[in-house]
Design an enzyme around this catalytic site. Structure first.
Site, mmCIF file in Angstrom:
data_model
loop_
_atom_site.group_PDB
_atom_site.id
_atom_site.type_symbol
_atom_site.label_atom_id
_atom_site.label_comp_id
_atom_site.label_asym_id
_atom_site.label_seq_id
_atom_site.Cartn_x
_atom_site.Cartn_y
_atom_site.Cartn_z
ATOM 1 N N TRP A 156 -12.310 -11.118 5.782
ATOM 2 C CA TRP A 156 -11.351 -11.262 4.695
ATOM 3 C C TRP A 156 -11.561 -12.614 4.001
ATOM 4 C CZ3 TRP A 156 -9.764 -9.543 9.621
ATOM 5 C CH2 TRP A 156 -9.456 -8.176 9.689
ATOM 6 N N HIS A 177 -4.265 -9.106 3.726
ATOM 7 C CA HIS A 177 -3.914 -7.738 4.095
ATOM 8 C C HIS A 177 -2.418 -7.694 4.402
ATOM 9 C CE1 HIS A 177 -5.297 -8.772 8.511
ATOM 10 N NE2 HIS A 177 -4.614 -9.737 7.960
ATOM 11 N N ARG A 203 -8.050 -11.022 -2.220
ATOM 12 C CA ARG A 203 -9.292 -11.400 -1.538
ATOM 13 C C ARG A 203 -10.221 -12.105 -2.512
ATOM 14 N NH1 ARG A 203 -10.356 -6.343 2.611
ATOM 15 N NH2 ARG A 203 -8.221 -6.361 3.373
ATOM 16 N N GLN A 217 -1.966 -2.554 -0.591
ATOM 17 C CA GLN A 217 -2.130 -1.874 0.693
ATOM 18 C C GLN A 217 -0.769 -1.352 1.155
ATOM 19 O OE1 GLN A 217 -3.874 -4.523 3.628
ATOM 20 N NE2 GLN A 217 -5.940 -3.946 3.025
ATOM 21 N N VAL A 260 -6.451 -4.502 16.903
ATOM 22 C CA VAL A 260 -6.248 -3.156 17.468
ATOM 23 C C VAL A 260 -7.336 -2.861 18.493
ATOM 24 C CG1 VAL A 260 -4.987 -2.050 15.566
ATOM 25 C CG2 VAL A 260 -7.483 -2.147 15.490
ATOM 26 N N ALA A 314 -1.176 1.258 14.465
ATOM 27 C CA ALA A 314 -1.003 0.602 13.163
ATOM 28 C C ALA A 314 -2.100 1.108 12.241
ATOM 29 C CB ALA A 314 -1.108 -0.914 13.324
HETATM 30 C C1 FA5 Z 1 -7.575 -4.248 6.654
HETATM 31 O O1 FA5 Z 1 -7.151 -4.879 5.672
HETATM 32 C C2 FA5 Z 1 -6.746 -4.114 7.891
HETATM 33 N N1 FA5 Z 1 -5.589 -4.945 7.816
HETATM 34 C C3 FA5 Z 1 -6.392 -2.644 8.056
HETATM 35 C C4 FA5 Z 1 -5.785 -2.313 9.400
HETATM 36 C C5 FA5 Z 1 -4.405 -2.289 9.524
HETATM 37 C C6 FA5 Z 1 -6.602 -2.037 10.498
HETATM 38 C C7 FA5 Z 1 -3.857 -1.978 10.760
HETATM 39 C C8 FA5 Z 1 -6.053 -1.720 11.687
HETATM 40 C C9 FA5 Z 1 -4.687 -1.681 11.847
HETATM 41 P P1 FA5 Z 1 -9.720 -3.435 5.443
HETATM 42 O O2 FA5 Z 1 -10.189 -4.762 5.025
HETATM 43 O O3 FA5 Z 1 -10.733 -2.451 5.846
HETATM 44 O O4 FA5 Z 1 -8.713 -3.539 6.665
HETATM 45 O O5 FA5 Z 1 -8.826 -2.822 4.267
HETATM 46 C C10 FA5 Z 1 -8.048 -1.650 4.427
HETATM 47 C C11 FA5 Z 1 -8.207 -0.724 3.228
HETATM 48 O O6 FA5 Z 1 -7.962 -1.425 2.024
HETATM 49 C C12 FA5 Z 1 -9.619 -0.199 3.072
HETATM 50 O O7 FA5 Z 1 -9.804 0.949 3.855
HETATM 51 C C13 FA5 Z 1 -9.691 0.136 1.607
HETATM 52 O O8 FA5 Z 1 -9.065 1.379 1.314
HETATM 53 C C14 FA5 Z 1 -8.827 -0.945 1.010
HETATM 54 N N2 FA5 Z 1 -9.635 -2.062 0.491
HETATM 55 C C15 FA5 Z 1 -10.301 -3.004 1.197
HETATM 56 N N3 FA5 Z 1 -10.898 -3.891 0.398
HETATM 57 C C16 FA5 Z 1 -10.605 -3.514 -0.850
HETATM 58 C C17 FA5 Z 1 -10.906 -4.033 -2.157
HETATM 59 N N4 FA5 Z 1 -11.605 -5.153 -2.312
HETATM 60 N N5 FA5 Z 1 -10.443 -3.377 -3.253
HETATM 61 C C18 FA5 Z 1 -9.694 -2.264 -3.096
HETATM 62 N N6 FA5 Z 1 -9.350 -1.719 -1.931
HETATM 63 C C19 FA5 Z 1 -9.794 -2.338 -0.812
#
Ligand code: FA5
Length: 346
Positions: A156, A177, A203, A217, A260, A314
């Site tokens: 991140w 997040h 981000r 999110q 997790v 989660a």
């Molecule tokens: C997370 O942010 C974790 N907090 C998710 C999580 C929560 C995991 C609870 C386990 C338990 P990640 O970075 O993969 O994970 O982002 C989650 C979702 O946000 C992705 O699957 C995608 O759908 C969306 N996402 C991620 N980055 C971007 C981006 N730059 N632009 C738009 N959508 C995004």
């Protein structure tokens, strides 16, 4: 003097009744009530009369003034009504004239989707909670098993906020997040709990067709005594069925998130190529929509829950990605470009 006033009243009233247009009405007003009008002149001259006469004449003159003013307003109303009726009769009403436009705003497609998703989870017994965009390092990272210098911080790219107090520096950031809300909720509530948290996240990364630097999110968290990975799977399959319909494929794969264990990545088959592979899905046939997993025992311990008694799942889903899936939008950057041609379609 009282006779003069009485005559003036009679004359003025008679003349008024004979008036048929607004121009004449204005001339009448000036004649009697204007600055140099006859009634105004009498009122101004009152001071020259002996006291007793002044009182009687003054009262009568004011009464007549009020009467004339009232009659004037009433006559004006009648004349205007008559004029409008004449106009409609002569020119008619053009019923083909287009109405005046009445611009009406609408909800942004992301907002609509946030509401729809939260509603689905609400019907499944989840409570909607919101948090803040600015967050402490502790909640965004430390409490989620991501200490300083942990390589997972690279997952991140963070926008940091300078914040200094007298006791030193407190690392503050724009949340990367919605997961910090897991900790805040567990600190405040006791199991059993089921919550979803919608919110904006930030981000520091380059944008492309599926990546934005600001996006939404929705975090989900459920903790109770007997929760298993099967509950997570069942909940997310049911969610996907309700949102996308039965024909959409859902894929669960192992993934790593420090908070997790085990962790999974959830993806939906690509709506553009139907799973064959295209630019949108990076030739994979799948679009990742969320990360998920079973809450790590260390995270539970940190908020004072006994991991021998409680377990939880989660998940964190990307809202824009889901709107893209729903409407076949091929570029996430359209969401915040403020192009009304795009926004008016929803
Ligand atoms: C997370 O942010 C974790 N907090 C998710 C999580 C929560 C995991 C609870 C386990 C338990 P990640 O970075 O993969 O994970 O982002 C989650 C979702 O946000 C992705 O699957 C995608 O759908 C969306 N996402 C991620 N980055 C971007 C981006 N730059 N632009 C738009 N959508 C995004």
């Amino acid at each position: 003097m009282l006779n003069t006033l009485e005559e003036l009243k009679l004359r003025a009233t008679e003349e008024l009744e004979a008036i048929t247009d607004l121009k004449e009405l204005e001339a009448w007003r000036l004649r009697y009530l204007g600055r140099k009008g006859s009634l105004t002149r009498i009122l101004r001259g009152l001071g020259l009369l002996p006291l007793e006469e002044r009182r009687v004449v003054g009262a009568q003159a004011n009464k007549i003034k009020e009467l004339l003013e009232r009659s004037l307003v009433e006559r004006e109303r009648l004349l205007k009504e008559a004029e409008l009726a004449r106009h409609v009769e002569v020119a008619g009403i053009d019923v083909t004239l287009p109405g005046r436009p009445f611009p009406q705003g609408g909800l942004h497609p992301t907002t609509q989707m946030v509401r729809e998703i939260c509603h689905i989870f609400e019907t499944m017994g989840f409570q909607v909670v919101e948090g803040t965009d600015v967050e402490w390092d502790y909640y965004n990272f430390e409490a989620l098993n991501i200490p300083k210098d942990h390589p997972a911080r690279d997952m991140w790219a963070t926008l940091w906020i300078d914040y200094r107090t007298e006791s030193g520096e407190m690392p503050m950031l724009l949340r990367t997040h919605t997961s910090p809300m897991q900790i805040r909720i567990m600190e405040r509530m006791r199991p059993p709990l089921r919550v979803v948290v919608p919110g904006r996240v930030y981000r520091y990364e380059a944008t492309d067709a599926t990546h934005e630097s600001i996006f939404y999110q929705i975090e989900g968290l459920a903790v109770d005594e007997t929760i298993t990975l099967a509950d997570l799977k069942g909940t997310l399959f049911e969610f996907s069925r309700r949102l996308f319909g039965r024909e959409r494929q859902v894929r669960f794969r192992c993934d790593y998130f420090p908070f997790v264990e085990p962790g999974v990545e959830v993806a939906i088959d690509c709506f553009v190529c139907g799973g064959k592979g295209c630019r949108l899905c990076n030739e994979t046939g799948w679009i990742e929509i969320m990360g998920a997993g079973m809450v790590h025992p260390d995270v539970l311990k940190r908020v004072g829950y006994d991991p021998e008694i409680y377990t939880g799942f989660a998940f964190g889903l990307g809202v824009e990605r889901i709107v893209m899936l729903r409407h076949g939008i091929e570029d996430i950057r359209l969401f915040y470009a403020n192009d009304l041609r795009f926004l008016r379609q929803f």
